[in-house]
Scaffold this active site. Structure first.
Site, PDB file in Angstrom:
ATOM      1  N   GLY A 189     -28.359 -15.840 -26.664  1.00 42.12           N
ATOM      2  CA  GLY A 189     -28.891 -15.495 -25.606  1.00 42.12           C
ATOM      3  C   GLY A 189     -27.465 -14.480 -24.669  1.00 42.12           C
TER       4      GLY A 189
ATOM      5  CD  GLU B 298     -27.043 -21.471 -20.250  1.00 42.66           C
ATOM      6  OE1 GLU B 298     -29.377 -20.857 -19.781  1.00 42.66           O
ATOM      7  OE2 GLU B 298     -26.677 -21.329 -20.679  1.00 42.66           O
TER       8      GLU B 298
ATOM      9  CE  LYS C  62     -28.336 -18.603 -22.220  1.00 46.42           C
ATOM     10  NZ  LYS C  62     -27.320 -18.727 -22.364  1.00 46.42           N
TER      11      LYS C  62
ATOM     12  CG  HIS D 231     -31.236 -23.833 -23.286  1.00 44.97           C
ATOM     13  ND1 HIS D 231     -29.399 -23.620 -22.409  1.00 44.97           N
ATOM     14  CD2 HIS D 231     -30.920 -22.903 -23.885  1.00 44.97           C
ATOM     15  CE1 HIS D 231     -28.935 -22.837 -22.776  1.00 44.97           C
ATOM     16  NE2 HIS D 231     -29.114 -22.432 -23.725  1.00 44.97           N
TER      17      HIS D 231
ATOM     18  CB  SER E   4     -20.182 -17.427 -28.807  1.00 46.02           C
ATOM     19  OG  SER E   4     -20.285 -17.835 -27.760  1.00 46.02           O
TER      20      SER E   4
ATOM     21  CG  ASN F 205     -32.555 -18.446 -23.710  1.00 44.30           C
ATOM     22  OD1 ASN F 205     -33.500 -17.725 -22.393  1.00 44.30           O
ATOM     23  ND2 ASN F 205     -32.119 -19.570 -23.581  1.00 44.30           N
TER      24      ASN F 205
ATOM     25  CD  GLU G 113     -28.418 -23.293 -27.938  1.00 44.35           C
ATOM     26  OE1 GLU G 113     -28.323 -21.758 -28.407  1.00 44.35           O
ATOM     27  OE2 GLU G 113     -28.611 -23.394 -26.551  1.00 44.35           O
TER      28      GLU G 113
ATOM     29  N   GLY H 273     -22.189 -18.584 -24.295  1.00 46.56           N
ATOM     30  CA  GLY H 273     -21.699 -18.084 -23.301  1.00 46.56           C
ATOM     31  C   GLY H 273     -20.258 -18.049 -23.195  1.00 46.56           C
TER      32      GLY H 273
HETATM   33  P1  PGA Z   1     -24.700 -17.375 -25.729  1.00 48.27           P
HETATM   34  O1  PGA Z   1     -26.074 -18.107 -25.320  1.00 48.27           O
HETATM   35  O2  PGA Z   1     -25.807 -16.585 -26.947  1.00 48.27           O
HETATM   36  O3  PGA Z   1     -25.372 -16.114 -25.150  1.00 48.27           O
HETATM   37  O4  PGA Z   1     -23.991 -17.826 -25.943  1.00 48.27           O
HETATM   38  C1  PGA Z   1     -27.016 -19.059 -25.910  1.00 48.27           C
HETATM   39  C2  PGA Z   1     -27.646 -19.553 -25.621  1.00 48.27           C
HETATM   40  O5  PGA Z   1     -27.614 -20.256 -24.345  1.00 48.27           O
HETATM   41  O6  PGA Z   1     -29.137 -19.727 -25.531  1.00 48.27           O
END
Ligand code: PGA
Length: 260
Positions: free
Chosen positions: A235, A98, A11, A96, A214, A9, A168, A174
């Site tokens: 991500g 976000e 983003k 997601h 992460s 992803n 998630e 993140g």
């Molecule tokens: P991250 O994001 O690997 O940067 O933690 C994962 C995601 O939001 O799908």
């Protein structure tokens, strides 16, 4: 039985089309003709057509990061499922965190999008997971149950079998704070039990449930070795090809060691 599935992803990254194409070409070169594990990248919508072209001849799937539930009409700034299909998408990320927490997306909205994605022939990756406060107040299971019930309403067992879920935990996205394999496996097993109750055991055992939050090359193997973790939604580590390819290699090693 369930093939591992690693999705990136991106983003709102990278900033330029050239950098996006470069990243896609590096991932394409690293994956080669290997179809196992399954791999997909989900770039910003504006780069989808360019990435589709860059990935020609590769088994890598292409995913949108969001879509509107309607097929067309007066929805300024939105993109529909048939449009994603038209530019070469095979997948779409829905719900997601976000978008749930940053843009007010509800389970009902995710559900409408999910039904539209399936109608258009896309493989949806439906995200769910609890916040830190919800975990610390022992509400992880109730939050996940509410998200599953609301997001998956009205699906037939056959449709459900073709949906990918991504657990998630919001506190792990993140942040560099990854869920331990035990924490993740516990929720993944809970999700699968819930699916068995809402649909049936055979369907539950077919659904691919990714972990996200992460995931890096050095923690992927432990997570992917858990019995109910069937892949990763990545991500930050999907933005550098060596990091993303490292996760794919870890998945391949877990598969070769006898999982799936
Ligand atoms: P991250 O994001 O690997 O940067 O933690 C994962 C995601 O939001 O799908």
């Amino acid at each position: 039985m369930r093939p591992l599935f690693i999705a990136g992803n991106w983003k709102m990254n990278p900033t330029t089309r050239d950098d996006a194409v470069k990243l896609a070409l590096e991932v394409k070169a690293g994956v080669g003709a290997e179809v196992s594990p399954r791999v997909a990248v989900c770039p910003p919508a504006i780069f989808l057509a360019a990435i589709d072209e860059a990935l020609a001849g590769s088994p890598i799937g292409l995913g949108g990061q969001n879509m509107h539930a309607k097929t067309d009409g007066a929805y300024t700034g939105e993109i529909s499922a048939p449009m994603l299909v038209d530019v070469g998408c095979t997948h779409v990320i829905l719900g997601h965190s976000e978008r749930r927490h940053g843009m007010g997306e509800t389970d009902a909205m995710v559900n409408q999008k999910l039904l539209a994605a399936l109608a258009a022939g896309l493989i949806p990756i439906v995200c769910l997971g609890e916040t830190l406060e919800e975990r610390e107040t022992d509400r992880t299971e109730s939050v996940v149950t509410t998200q599953l019930t609301g997001s998956l309403a009205g699906l037939s067992a056959e449709q459900m079998a073709g949906v990918v879920l991504a657990y998630e935990p919001v506190w792990a996205i993140g942040t560099g704070r990854v869920a331990t394999p035990d924490q993740a496996q516990h929720v993944h097993a809970f999700i699968r039990q819930s699916l068995a109750r809402s649909f049936d055991q055979a369907t539950a055992s077919r659904v691919v449930v990714q972990y996200g939050g992460s995931v890096k090359a050095d923690n992927a193997s432990e997570l992917l070795s858990c019995p109910d973790i069937d892949g990763a939604l990545v991500g930050g580590a999907s933005l550098k090809s060596p990091d993303f390819l490292g996760i794919i290699s870890a998945a391949r090693a877990v598969e070769s060691a006898g999982k799936s």
